[in-house]
Design a protein around this motif. Sequence first.
Motif, PDB file in Angstrom:
ATOM      1  N   THR A   1      56.322  72.070 -28.515  1.00  0.00           N
ATOM      2  CA  THR A   1      55.376  73.106 -28.939  1.00  0.00           C
ATOM      3  C   THR A   1      54.636  73.714 -27.753  1.00  0.00           C
ATOM      4  OG1 THR A   1      53.711  71.391 -29.403  1.00  0.00           O
ATOM      5  CG2 THR A   1      55.043  72.164 -31.258  1.00  0.00           C
ATOM      6  N   SER A   2      54.306  72.921 -26.750  1.00  0.00           N
ATOM      7  CA  SER A   2      53.636  73.469 -25.569  1.00  0.00           C
ATOM      8  C   SER A   2      54.556  74.429 -24.824  1.00  0.00           C
ATOM      9  CB  SER A   2      53.191  72.336 -24.636  1.00  0.00           C
ATOM     10  OG  SER A   2      52.133  71.597 -25.194  1.00  0.00           O
ATOM     11  N   LEU A   3      55.823  74.066 -24.725  1.00  0.00           N
ATOM     12  CA  LEU A   3      56.796  74.946 -24.073  1.00  0.00           C
ATOM     13  C   LEU A   3      56.900  76.265 -24.836  1.00  0.00           C
ATOM     14  CD1 LEU A   3      58.719  74.670 -21.607  1.00  0.00           C
ATOM     15  CD2 LEU A   3      60.513  74.056 -23.221  1.00  0.00           C
ATOM     16  N   ALA A   4      56.939  76.163 -26.155  1.00  0.00           N
ATOM     17  CA  ALA A   4      57.042  77.367 -26.983  1.00  0.00           C
ATOM     18  C   ALA A   4      55.781  78.207 -26.914  1.00  0.00           C
ATOM     19  CB  ALA A   4      57.327  76.978 -28.434  1.00  0.00           C
ATOM     20  N   ALA A   5      54.624  77.567 -26.839  1.00  0.00           N
ATOM     21  CA  ALA A   5      53.346  78.287 -26.863  1.00  0.00           C
ATOM     22  C   ALA A   5      53.243  79.306 -25.740  1.00  0.00           C
ATOM     23  CB  ALA A   5      52.185  77.300 -26.780  1.00  0.00           C
ATOM     24  N   GLY A   6      53.638  78.904 -24.543  1.00  0.00           N
ATOM     25  CA  GLY A   6      53.562  79.816 -23.413  1.00  0.00           C
ATOM     26  C   GLY A   6      54.455  81.028 -23.581  1.00  0.00           C
ATOM     27  N   GLN A   7      55.679  80.795 -24.067  1.00  0.00           N
ATOM     28  CA  GLN A   7      56.618  81.895 -24.258  1.00  0.00           C
ATOM     29  C   GLN A   7      56.161  82.827 -25.380  1.00  0.00           C
ATOM     30  OE1 GLN A   7      60.926  80.806 -23.894  1.00  0.00           O
ATOM     31  NE2 GLN A   7      60.151  78.709 -23.905  1.00  0.00           N
ATOM     32  N   ILE A   8      55.677  82.246 -26.454  1.00  0.00           N
ATOM     33  CA  ILE A   8      55.229  83.046 -27.600  1.00  0.00           C
ATOM     34  C   ILE A   8      54.063  83.943 -27.208  1.00  0.00           C
ATOM     35  CG2 ILE A   8      54.076  82.867 -29.843  1.00  0.00           C
ATOM     36  CD1 ILE A   8      55.838  80.329 -30.299  1.00  0.00           C
ATOM     37  N   ALA A   9      53.082  83.389 -26.513  1.00  0.00           N
ATOM     38  CA  ALA A   9      51.933  84.182 -26.102  1.00  0.00           C
ATOM     39  C   ALA A   9      52.348  85.304 -25.154  1.00  0.00           C
ATOM     40  CB  ALA A   9      50.891  83.286 -25.434  1.00  0.00           C
ATOM     41  N   ALA A  10      53.237  84.991 -24.223  1.00  0.00           N
ATOM     42  CA  ALA A  10      53.672  85.997 -23.248  1.00  0.00           C
ATOM     43  C   ALA A  10      54.408  87.151 -23.924  1.00  0.00           C
ATOM     44  CB  ALA A  10      54.562  85.350 -22.192  1.00  0.00           C
ATOM     45  N   ILE A  11      55.308  86.838 -24.830  1.00  0.00           N
ATOM     46  CA  ILE A  11      56.072  87.885 -25.511  1.00  0.00           C
ATOM     47  C   ILE A  11      55.160  88.715 -26.406  1.00  0.00           C
ATOM     48  CG2 ILE A  11      57.882  88.327 -27.225  1.00  0.00           C
ATOM     49  CD1 ILE A  11      59.340  85.852 -26.102  1.00  0.00           C
ATOM     50  N   ALA A  12      54.261  88.052 -27.115  1.00  0.00           N
ATOM     51  CA  ALA A  12      53.351  88.773 -28.008  1.00  0.00           C
ATOM     52  C   ALA A  12      52.519  89.784 -27.230  1.00  0.00           C
ATOM     53  CB  ALA A  12      52.439  87.789 -28.737  1.00  0.00           C
ATOM     54  N   HIS A  13      52.010  89.386 -26.084  1.00  0.00           N
ATOM     55  CA  HIS A  13      51.199  90.310 -25.293  1.00  0.00           C
ATOM     56  C   HIS A  13      52.053  91.392 -24.644  1.00  0.00           C
ATOM     57  CE1 HIS A  13      47.177  88.757 -25.719  1.00  0.00           C
ATOM     58  NE2 HIS A  13      47.632  87.528 -25.601  1.00  0.00           N
ATOM     59  N   ALA A  14      53.274  91.070 -24.289  1.00  0.00           N
ATOM     60  CA  ALA A  14      54.153  92.091 -23.721  1.00  0.00           C
ATOM     61  C   ALA A  14      54.457  93.181 -24.747  1.00  0.00           C
ATOM     62  CB  ALA A  14      55.449  91.456 -23.232  1.00  0.00           C
ATOM     63  N   VAL A  15      54.697  92.785 -25.995  1.00  0.00           N
ATOM     64  CA  VAL A  15      55.010  93.754 -27.048  1.00  0.00           C
ATOM     65  C   VAL A  15      53.769  94.561 -27.422  1.00  0.00           C
ATOM     66  CG1 VAL A  15      55.744  94.024 -29.453  1.00  0.00           C
ATOM     67  CG2 VAL A  15      56.944  92.415 -27.963  1.00  0.00           C
ATOM     68  N   HIS A  16      52.622  93.906 -27.502  1.00  0.00           N
ATOM     69  CA  HIS A  16      51.402  94.603 -27.895  1.00  0.00           C
ATOM     70  C   HIS A  16      50.850  95.497 -26.790  1.00  0.00           C
ATOM     71  CE1 HIS A  16      51.069  91.817 -31.352  1.00  0.00           C
ATOM     72  NE2 HIS A  16      50.225  92.689 -31.850  1.00  0.00           N
ATOM     73  N   GLY A  17      51.114  95.139 -25.558  1.00  0.00           N
ATOM     74  CA  GLY A  17      50.529  95.907 -24.470  1.00  0.00           C
ATOM     75  C   GLY A  17      49.044  95.628 -24.337  1.00  0.00           C
ATOM     76  N   ALA A  18      48.292  96.596 -23.835  1.00  0.00           N
ATOM     77  CA  ALA A  18      46.885  96.390 -23.499  1.00  0.00           C
ATOM     78  C   ALA A  18      46.030  96.031 -24.710  1.00  0.00           C
ATOM     79  CB  ALA A  18      46.330  97.630 -22.823  1.00  0.00           C
ATOM     80  N   ILE A  19      46.385  96.520 -25.893  1.00  0.00           N
ATOM     81  CA  ILE A  19      45.542  96.253 -27.062  1.00  0.00           C
ATOM     82  C   ILE A  19      45.482  94.761 -27.373  1.00  0.00           C
ATOM     83  CG2 ILE A  19      47.386  96.504 -28.792  1.00  0.00           C
ATOM     84  CD1 ILE A  19      45.342  97.855 -30.607  1.00  0.00           C
ATOM     85  N   GLY A  20      46.524  94.033 -27.020  1.00  0.00           N
ATOM     86  CA  GLY A  20      46.589  92.611 -27.355  1.00  0.00           C
ATOM     87  C   GLY A  20      45.529  91.766 -26.688  1.00  0.00           C
ATOM     88  N   ILE A  21      45.037  92.207 -25.525  1.00  0.00           N
ATOM     89  CA  ILE A  21      44.026  91.413 -24.823  1.00  0.00           C
ATOM     90  C   ILE A  21      42.615  91.924 -25.066  1.00  0.00           C
ATOM     91  CG2 ILE A  21      45.646  90.731 -23.012  1.00  0.00           C
ATOM     92  CD1 ILE A  21      44.302  92.833 -21.198  1.00  0.00           C
TER      93      ILE A  21
END
Length: 307
Positions: A238-258
Amino acid sequence: MDMSELIDPFARLIEDICTPAAIREIEQGGDTAAMWKAFLESGFLDALVAEESGGAGLSLSDAASLIALLGRHAVPLPVGDTMVARALLAAAGVEAPEGPIAIATGAGAAPFAAVATHILSGAPDAPVVTPANVEPTGVPHDGGAYVSGLDGKALRPIAAALRALLISGAAERVMEMTVAYANERVQFGKPIGKQQAVQQQLSVLAEQAVAARIAAAIGARAGLRPKLVDAAIAKHGTSLAAGQIAAIAHAVHGAIGISEEYDLQLLTRRLHGWRLADGSEGYWAGVLGELRMAEPAKPTADFIRGA
């Protein structure tokens, strides 16, 4: 028991009291009393306590969906920690305090310790509960804190299984939000979710969210005293997945995600925090490696099947 009889009312309770606005208020130092009182009066805090001790007698595997809901909704209080703590304390014949209890295992900042009234340390068979005396992490809006002077290393496997379930719930919600955003956000006349590169990233995100759910289930299958190998598999995966999931989610959302106004960051901040808590993927990979090397004569396939 039909678990929907428990899951549905628990989900409604969380949706009613843990709105994004309420979460932000607590993260900014607001009062936690009303939200905690609602959880306390609901009876769900004793879901893992044995029936003979006045609880519901659920196994950790049975309660996995309840704990995942806490992660899904970014609940800012140690509800899952307290459920585990109250069960361990009841089994040991120790009266649990009514306030929120955070589990501290000595591996980094303890999640929710900054908003807890008590800290659980010791071991599963000999739990120790003490008033919270913590040091803030200094990270804005962080509910975690450093706990010193207590030995909770023996609780690390159950804490790892707990964090894995929280990660799995948050991961599922992040996936849903990201897919919905990709289908709604239009660029150059079409949703960005129609672009092949974005579709590929969404596929990886979905794969990791499912992997996190499976890993978390492995950690929960043996109950409040998980085998070390199960805890290692759960937390590493789950820790391995968490980093990838967060990174992809922010990449797709762009600036609004943060942005602070957008709810995604409520979840991805927790994914990163829970990823590191009670041992990161690197720590648990080392544990798995040691367990494997301790049985050099056993074929790796047999080791995996035995796990």
